[in-house]
Structures are given as C-alpha cells and as structure tokens.
Design a protein around this motif. Sequence first.
Motif, short mmCIF file in Angstrom:
data_model
loop_
_atom_site.label_atom_id
_atom_site.label_comp_id
_atom_site.label_asym_id
_atom_site.label_seq_id
_atom_site.Cartn_x
_atom_site.Cartn_y
_atom_site.Cartn_z
N SER A 1 0.85 -1.20 0.00
CA SER A 1 0.00 0.00 0.00
C SER A 1 0.88 1.24 0.00
N SER B 1 0.81 3.48 2.12
CA SER B 1 1.21 3.65 3.51
C SER B 1 2.46 2.85 3.84
N THR C 1 5.79 10.86 3.77
CA THR C 1 4.41 10.77 4.20
C THR C 1 3.61 10.00 3.16
N GLN C 2 2.49 9.43 3.59
CA GLN C 2 1.63 8.72 2.66
C GLN C 2 1.11 9.68 1.59
N SER D 1 1.59 9.20 -2.44
CA SER D 1 0.42 9.22 -3.33
C SER D 1 0.58 10.26 -4.43
#
Length: 196
Positions: free
Chosen positions: A44, A46, A55-56, A60
């Motif tokens: 994922s 994460s 950071t996620q 992304s």
Amino acid sequence: MTLAPHGPPGLAPWAWEQPDVCEALRARDVGALLRAVQKYSGASPSLIAGAVGMTQARVSEIIHGRREVGRLDVYERIADGLAMPDDARHILGLAAARDRRDGGAAVDLAAFPEVVSVYDAQAAAREEIQRHGRTATTLDVLAVRGLGLIGLDDSVLRTHLARDDVRLRVLLLDPEAPGQVPAPAQAQPCTRACGS
C-alpha cells in the motif's frame, strides 16, 4: 510474495527484471517505479511511505504524477527503503547499497564493461589512477567532487598529463546539482589548456 509485517516492500528478484520496472528505473520515473512496487508486491502507499521515509500523501502524489523526484538523496532513500538490489540501483544511476560500500569497488563491473574501476574515495585509487595516467593515451574520468584529480597543483593526475600524446575527457558531477541529466555535448579533444 509475502511481506514482512514492518519490513520494506521489496520486490522479488524476478520483479526487478520486469520491463516496466527497468524502464521506470532508466527514466528515473519514481511514480512508475512505485506503481510497479504496488503491482508486484501488493504494498500500500502507507507501507511504501513508511519504508522510504515519506508521508503517505507525498507517496500518493508521486504515484499519481502530481510530484516528481529529482534529488539524489531522495533516490537513495527510496532505493534503500525498497531494498533495491544493486543491479536495479545501477540502472537508476546509484552506487551499490551502503552495506557493500566498505572498501574497494562495490559495483559489479561485469554489468558495466565501460567502467574500469569504482572507488569510494580518491585516496583508495591514487596509485592506480597515476599508473593509468603515466601510460594512457586517452583518459575518460567521471568523478564526483573530483577537482583533486586534475584541477589542483598537487592533483593526482596533473603531473602525468604534461604530455603531448594524451587525450583527456573529464565529467565532474556536483552531488548538490538537480537530478536531471543534460543533453550530451559534443566531446572536444583536450588541449594543453586542460592541464593548466
């Protein structure tokens, strides 16, 4: 592939050899690389974020093409976080993993036949560099922070380049420079001015 609960979202050895992964590495397209990590490992954003120290939200943004990576230290952090094998690191333009950089050449030179030797520090290579400088008629030098090779009065090569029969090409890399590679310039033969 089974992921360790908190381990890096590394890929199986066969996944690093997939055409989409190799193309992403060659192009330094981190978004495509992270999408391939998701595809081949099931990680994922994460999990990837935790492994690469971002950071996620940042991961992304990179995955969706809203942010690009251009700094060498970020490429290194991503390679380390993904447990990237040395062959993949080389395609990306990075040196071998830190745990293999403890003296001597860390690069598998069979994968790069145009590379004669790789050294972590100039002092480790001084004797070999001078030996090549005394006998070579053509020298191609690629160095990071390498002005001590040719540019200073007490440089490693300067005294050995005071010959009329030597051709020298030098590419000095600045590790603080942006991560974009300029279009190759036409190589010019070295004149006496190169040694001054």
